[in-house]
Design a protein around this motif. Sequence first.
Motif, short mmCIF file in Angstrom:
data_model
loop_
_atom_site.label_atom_id
_atom_site.label_comp_id
_atom_site.label_asym_id
_atom_site.label_seq_id
_atom_site.Cartn_x
_atom_site.Cartn_y
_atom_site.Cartn_z
N GLY A 1 63.09 -34.27 -34.24
CA GLY A 1 62.75 -33.44 -35.38
C GLY A 1 61.25 -33.25 -35.45
O GLY A 1 60.48 -34.19 -35.21
N PHE A 2 60.81 -32.02 -35.78
CA PHE A 2 59.37 -31.70 -35.90
C PHE A 2 59.04 -31.44 -37.36
O PHE A 2 59.71 -30.64 -38.03
N SER A 3 57.99 -32.11 -37.85
CA SER A 3 57.58 -31.91 -39.24
C SER A 3 56.34 -31.03 -39.30
O SER A 3 55.66 -30.78 -38.29
N THR A 4 56.03 -30.59 -40.50
CA THR A 4 54.89 -29.69 -40.71
C THR A 4 53.56 -30.41 -40.63
O THR A 4 52.50 -29.77 -40.74
N ALA B 1 59.77 -30.17 -45.23
CA ALA B 1 58.87 -30.86 -44.32
C ALA B 1 59.31 -30.73 -42.86
O ALA B 1 58.50 -30.93 -41.94
N PHE B 2 60.59 -30.40 -42.63
CA PHE B 2 61.09 -30.27 -41.26
C PHE B 2 61.44 -28.82 -40.93
O PHE B 2 62.31 -28.55 -40.11
N ALA B 3 60.70 -27.90 -41.55
CA ALA B 3 60.92 -26.48 -41.28
C ALA B 3 60.70 -26.08 -39.82
O ALA B 3 61.35 -25.15 -39.34
N PRO B 4 59.80 -26.74 -39.07
CA PRO B 4 59.63 -26.34 -37.66
C PRO B 4 60.88 -26.47 -36.81
O PRO B 4 61.02 -25.79 -35.80
N GLY B 5 61.80 -27.36 -37.19
CA GLY B 5 63.08 -27.43 -36.50
C GLY B 5 63.28 -28.65 -35.63
O GLY B 5 62.55 -29.65 -35.73
N TYR B 6 64.26 -28.56 -34.72
CA TYR B 6 64.73 -29.69 -33.94
C TYR B 6 65.00 -29.27 -32.49
O TYR B 6 65.13 -28.07 -32.19
N ASN C 1 66.64 -32.97 -27.26
CA ASN C 1 66.04 -33.80 -26.22
C ASN C 1 64.85 -34.52 -26.83
O ASN C 1 64.62 -34.43 -28.03
N ALA C 2 64.09 -35.21 -26.00
CA ALA C 2 62.88 -35.88 -26.47
C ALA C 2 61.72 -34.89 -26.45
O ALA C 2 61.47 -34.22 -25.45
N GLY C 3 61.01 -34.78 -27.58
CA GLY C 3 59.90 -33.84 -27.68
C GLY C 3 58.72 -34.26 -26.82
O GLY C 3 58.43 -35.46 -26.66
N ASN C 4 58.00 -33.26 -26.29
CA ASN C 4 56.82 -33.53 -25.47
C ASN C 4 55.55 -33.63 -26.29
O ASN C 4 54.52 -34.12 -25.78
N GLY C 5 55.57 -33.18 -27.51
CA GLY C 5 54.38 -33.18 -28.34
C GLY C 5 54.74 -32.96 -29.79
O GLY C 5 55.92 -32.89 -30.16
N PRO C 6 53.73 -32.79 -30.67
CA PRO C 6 53.98 -32.74 -32.12
C PRO C 6 54.57 -31.44 -32.65
O PRO C 6 54.96 -31.38 -33.81
N PRO D 1 51.31 -31.65 -38.25
CA PRO D 1 52.55 -31.69 -37.46
C PRO D 1 52.70 -33.00 -36.70
O PRO D 1 51.71 -33.59 -36.27
N THR D 2 53.94 -33.42 -36.53
CA THR D 2 54.25 -34.55 -35.65
C THR D 2 55.73 -34.49 -35.32
O THR D 2 56.46 -33.61 -35.78
N LEU D 3 56.19 -35.46 -34.52
CA LEU D 3 57.58 -35.48 -34.09
C LEU D 3 58.23 -36.83 -34.38
O LEU D 3 57.53 -37.85 -34.50
N TYR D 4 59.57 -36.80 -34.46
CA TYR D 4 60.38 -37.99 -34.70
C TYR D 4 61.56 -37.92 -33.73
O TYR D 4 62.37 -36.99 -33.81
N THR D 5 61.67 -38.90 -32.82
CA THR D 5 62.69 -38.86 -31.78
C THR D 5 63.56 -40.10 -31.85
O THR D 5 63.06 -41.23 -31.82
N LEU D 6 64.86 -39.88 -31.96
CA LEU D 6 65.85 -40.96 -31.88
C LEU D 6 66.56 -40.85 -30.53
O LEU D 6 67.04 -39.76 -30.17
N THR D 7 66.63 -41.97 -29.81
CA THR D 7 67.20 -41.97 -28.46
C THR D 7 68.26 -43.05 -28.34
O THR D 7 68.08 -44.19 -28.80
N ARG D 8 69.39 -42.66 -27.73
CA ARG D 8 70.43 -43.62 -27.35
C ARG D 8 70.43 -43.74 -25.83
O ARG D 8 70.39 -42.73 -25.13
N THR D 9 70.53 -44.95 -25.33
CA THR D 9 70.68 -45.18 -23.89
C THR D 9 71.97 -45.96 -23.66
O THR D 9 72.14 -47.06 -24.18
N LEU D 10 72.88 -45.34 -22.90
CA LEU D 10 74.14 -46.01 -22.56
C LEU D 10 73.89 -46.92 -21.37
O LEU D 10 73.53 -46.47 -20.28
N ASP D 11 74.08 -48.23 -21.58
CA ASP D 11 73.74 -49.24 -20.57
C ASP D 11 74.92 -49.57 -19.65
O ASP D 11 74.74 -49.74 -18.45
N TRP D 12 76.11 -49.71 -20.22
CA TRP D 12 77.29 -49.99 -19.42
C TRP D 12 78.55 -49.62 -20.19
O TRP D 12 78.52 -49.49 -21.41
#
Length: 277
Positions: free
Chosen positions: A134-137, A74-79, A82-87, A139-150
Amino acid sequence: MKTLTMIGASAAALTLSAGLAQAQDVSRDWSGAYVGGSFDYSANDHDQNETLTFDTNLDGQYGDRVPTATGGNAFAPGYCVNAGNGPTPADGCSKDHDGAGFGVRGGYDWQFGNWVVGVVGEASRVDVEDSVTGFSTTPTLYTLTRTLDWTAAARLRAGYALGDTLPYVTGGAAYGRITNSFFTGNGANSFTVQEDDEDAAGWQLGGGVEHRVTDNLSLGAEYLYTSLDAGDHVIRAGGPAPVGNPFLITNAGGTDMTRTSDEFNTHTFRLTAAYRF
């Protein structure tokens, strides 16, 4: 004439000796306590091989393949790291946010001849993001983000005083506070947070130079590399969803997803100022 030449040579030697002695002279005492602050710019150091990883049977072991209804990946399109701009990967990925910050610090130095050793503690406001998509077939995207605050740190430092200027190296323990977030274009599944670890411990290593402008005021520049263990941020993709949904094929309870890397590494460049007592 020979006598005059010898006198001239002796005078030159004395002048050179005086110049070398002056160059090695420590005109200010670096011993004592100080407080100060910094203006920082921090940039994320990406793990270029990072992807998402999955636990499809919910046994706590990651690395499973998410299957399609026909047995494909299901995730053959790849990774992308960064944050994806689209699906789809063709939509590209935007660069993670690097940002300016500021900090407060205090410490104490001891001087032994030209050598200076000390301790420093500080706390800094930071604004740096680290995403993976991660991009799935579908198609759509799944983005995990960490933000360092201090961040907060306790370090040792050691330097060699050259008059009013002190070049030094520094290193020690670091701690950070992280905000985790998740985004997807998938509207078929439900997504719930299973683990969300905001605490991050690690280390710092760097160096800098400090210059005494007056007896009490010093200005400087510093570079620090920070490596933090960001902990876990686990998202569960559950139902309801259509029959044959990849996240529910292996286990009807859903699929857990997280990042393959738990490191949050940054480069920080800063200008410092300190008041010495």
